[in-house]
Design an enzyme around this catalytic site. Structure first.
Site, PDB file in Angstrom:
ATOM      1  N   CYS A 338     104.161  89.066 -25.565  1.00 39.87           N
ATOM      2  CA  CYS A 338     102.404  88.435 -24.809  1.00 39.87           C
ATOM      3  C   CYS A 338     102.005  89.983 -24.659  1.00 39.87           C
ATOM      4  CB  CYS A 338     102.532  87.516 -23.974  1.00 39.87           C
ATOM      5  SG  CYS A 338     104.142  87.808 -22.847  1.00 39.87           S
ATOM      6  N   ASP A 387     106.699  83.508 -31.947  1.00 42.71           N
ATOM      7  CA  ASP A 387     105.719  82.689 -30.654  1.00 42.71           C
ATOM      8  C   ASP A 387     104.101  82.948 -31.147  1.00 42.71           C
ATOM      9  OD1 ASP A 387     105.708  84.318 -28.339  1.00 42.71           O
ATOM     10  OD2 ASP A 387     106.077  86.603 -27.971  1.00 42.71           O
TER      11      ASP A 387
END
Length: 643
Positions: A338, A387
């Site tokens: 992230c 992801d």
């Protein structure tokens, strides 16, 4: 009198100070024997604890996780009592209930070694003590008194634990001749514990620290009925047969090498093909939902993870920094994708018209797991997440969250995962230090998840204290064919990382605004997901996913040319096919390929060659009759379509 509200919303009045066991007895004596703890306004308590105010309650039986937790926690104390009886001077670390049973970490006296051969006698002593029907009694004590007690016993482990507790929150539980430091809850007595099996012994470092003493960890499980224990042991035997490490070796999917390092899997050709098909399936779905692929490096400057908060939360337990000849540079192996995706968002300015932006990456991350916690593909040090991060406006948040739920459902349907539950993990309101961000951001994030789940009519369980450090999340727990629960997909709402990275977009009002971030990983990690898939299917993967779909078995060398003709024909239909032209009897070829779990076996001999057919056998089901080549090819083509 106080008002007690039951799960069905009915309300009854009881005298102040009523206990859970008394409420259960007032309903029926049979119910009182079946309940093991009580939840009072979301607080799980002993059945013997008084209730002094109006409250909503739930009486927790065996089929309730809170009921099993109290049962197994009490069983851990019972095991400790048996150990203290058999090994005077033994010292105790911690003894919690776990998902399937309990364990206790102990330090045997002197040179004593507790081994697998000792488990039956410990079991027998536990049964003997359980039959005494001793009550569990709770006592509040001061820190000073508790320290004096365990100093006198010479138990440095309990002394260390007490030293970390607040003075007004220390409780002791006693049953029979045994007293333990514990918060509870516990059963009313040992009477309910009818069937016990101690399963294994392992080494465990005190407090999980490899630099501290290794204690002896004894695992066990217990039940209120012998039939439940028998069923559980049968399930454990089936689990051994399904062990992904065993099947992974047999199917040549993955391996580990001590020279590469513990917890770092090596994917073999069959496993790489399997994994690639899973990735391609999700990539295709992501294109439909407007995701864009990105790729980020395996390392990043330490400062990146300091900004995100990952270094503060995990840095000490992660791989050590990588230093370069430039003394000012300090890199870390990537623990999360992230922060990198936040930097990609920052690469150019964005307007409200650009949002939502959806970045997707099969990104490999690294986390230092202690060697004793590594387990096949389910607990590794390097793993790949499916992801993605969605950057959206607040008014788009719920719609985007619901779309991710739809993606998870697509995956579960394609893989026949129909038995699953959902859990909403919120912040612990009593311990906000574990999390980053303002109360306002947390309240908005939690509200968005709750509303999205309500719109999708998900009967999600709400758990406080299980949120990620930067935001609440929705987790999907899949039950496999033998009843075990696995946490797979996760969706998280995050107002905090956009703030920490100063992410912005220009709104319709020409002013700067902060986007909201959704973290999502439907598989979770490719390694763990494939481990589950192996054990759930016993290595018999869905036809669209399996590395090899068909194997052709010529009865003798005379039919090898025809086997190659069949191979070429099926190859034109993109059917993954092998030819087993070994000089072996057909019976052996069938047995060998059944063990490889190849879905369809095609036997070809003189009859098949003359009629241009194949004799079809299905894995585990036997003979399916003869089919024309085109008929079989179309049959397989239809079968491999994904819903």
């Amino acid at each position: 009198m106080i008002k007690i509200t039951f799960p069905d919303k009915s309300v009854k009045k009881f005298p102040e100070g009523i206990t859970g066991i008394e409420i259960a007895k007032s309903i029926s004596p049979g119910l009182a024997k079946e309940v093991f703890s009580i939840t009072v306004n979301e607080d799980i308590r002993d059945l013997t604890s008084p209730i002094n105010d109006d409250a909503a309650i739930m009486l927790n039986k065996w089929d309730n996780p809170e009921g099993r937790h109290a049962f197994w926690h009490s069983s851990a104390h019972l095991m400790a009592e048996a150990l203290e009886t058999l090994y005077p001077g033994i010292k105790f670390g911690i003894g919690p209930a776990i998902k399937q049973g309990f364990y206790y970490d102990v330090d045997p006296p002197g040179d004593t070694v507790i081994a697998e051969k000792d488990l039956p006698k410990i079991e027998q002593k536990m049964i003997e003590l359980a039959r005494q029907k001793n009550k569990f009694t709770k006592k509040e004590t001061s820190k000073k008194e508790a320290l004096e007690r365990y100093t006198k016993k010479g138990d440095e482990y309990k002394q260390e634990l007490i030293g970390e507790l607040d003075d007004n929150k220390i409780t002791l539980y006693t049953h029979g001749n045994f007293t333990d430091l514990c918060r509870g809850p516990h059963l009313p007595s040992t009477e309910s514990i009818k069937a016990i099996k101690l399963l294994s012994i392992a080494g465990a470092y005190w407090r999980g620290d490899e630099n501290r003493k290794q204690l002896t960890r004894i695992y066990g499980v217990s039940f209120p009925k012998k039939k439940l224990l028998d069923d559980h042991l049968e399930m454990l035997e089936e689990a051994k047969k399904r062990d992904h490490r065993k099947i992974g070796r047999e199917l040549e999917l993955f391996t580990f090498s001590p020279r590469v390092g513990q917890g770092l899997p090596l994917w073999l050709p069959n496993g790489a093909k399997l994994r690639e098909r899973l990735e391609n399936f999700l990539k295709k779905v992501q294109v439909e939902y407007g995701y864009e692929p990105v790729i980020t490096p395996h390392i990043g400057l330490k400062e990146l993870y300091v900004i995100s908060g990952h270094y503060d939360k995990y840095g000490k337990d992660s791989f050590q920094p990588i230093h370069t000849p430039d003394k000012k540079e300090e890199f870390l192996l990537k623990p999360m994708n992230c922060p990198h995706h936040c930097e990609i968002y920052l690469a150019k300015p964005h307007s409200y018209k650009d949002l939502p932006i959806r970045y997707a990456e099969f990104g490999t991350v690294y986390r230092y797991e202690q060697s004793g916690e590594l387990h096949g593909l389910t607990r590794v040090r390097g793993f790949t997440q499916d992801d993605a991060h969605i950057f959206c406006r607040p008014d788009q948040l719920k719609e985007e969250f619901i779309k991710v739920i739809d993606i998870v459902f697509r995956i579960f349907n394609a893989l026949d995962f129909h038995n699953f539950t959902t859990q909403i993990s919120l912040r612990d309101p009593e311990d906000k230090k574990k999390y980053i961000g303002s109360d306002e951001n947390w309240e908005k994030a939690e509200k968005a998840i709750l509303e999205a789940c309500e719109d999708k009519r998900l009967n999600a369980k709400i758990v406080k204290g299980e949120a990620a450090f930067y935001g609440p999340k929705l987790d999907f727990m899949v039950n496999d064919v033998i009843g075990r629960e696995w946490q797979l997909g996760t969706i998280q709402v995050d107002y905090n990382l956009p703030e920490r990275f100063d992410l912005e977009y220009i709104g319709a009002d020409d002013k700067k605004h902060r986007p909201v971030m959704i973290h999502r990983a439907p598989f979770g990690s490719m390694e763990r997901f494939i481990a589950l898939l192996i054990e759930h299917t016993k290595g018999k993967f869905p036809l669209w996913l399996t590395p090899d779909q068909v194997v052709i078995l010529p009865i003798s060398e005379k039919f090898n040319d025809y086997a190659k003709k069949v191979f070429n024909f099926l190859n034109n239909y993109d059917i993954r096919t092998l030819v087993d032209d070994r000089n072996e009897k057909i019976g052996k070829k069938i047995r060998d390929n059944e063990l490889k779990r190849i879905p369809y076996l095609l036997i070809v001999g003189e009859k098949e060659m003359n009629k241009e057919t194949v004799s079809v056998r299905k894995q585990g089901e036997g003979d399916q009759g003869n089919m024309k080549l085109k008929e079989f090819a179309e049959f397989i083509t239809e079968k491999v379509k994904i819903n």
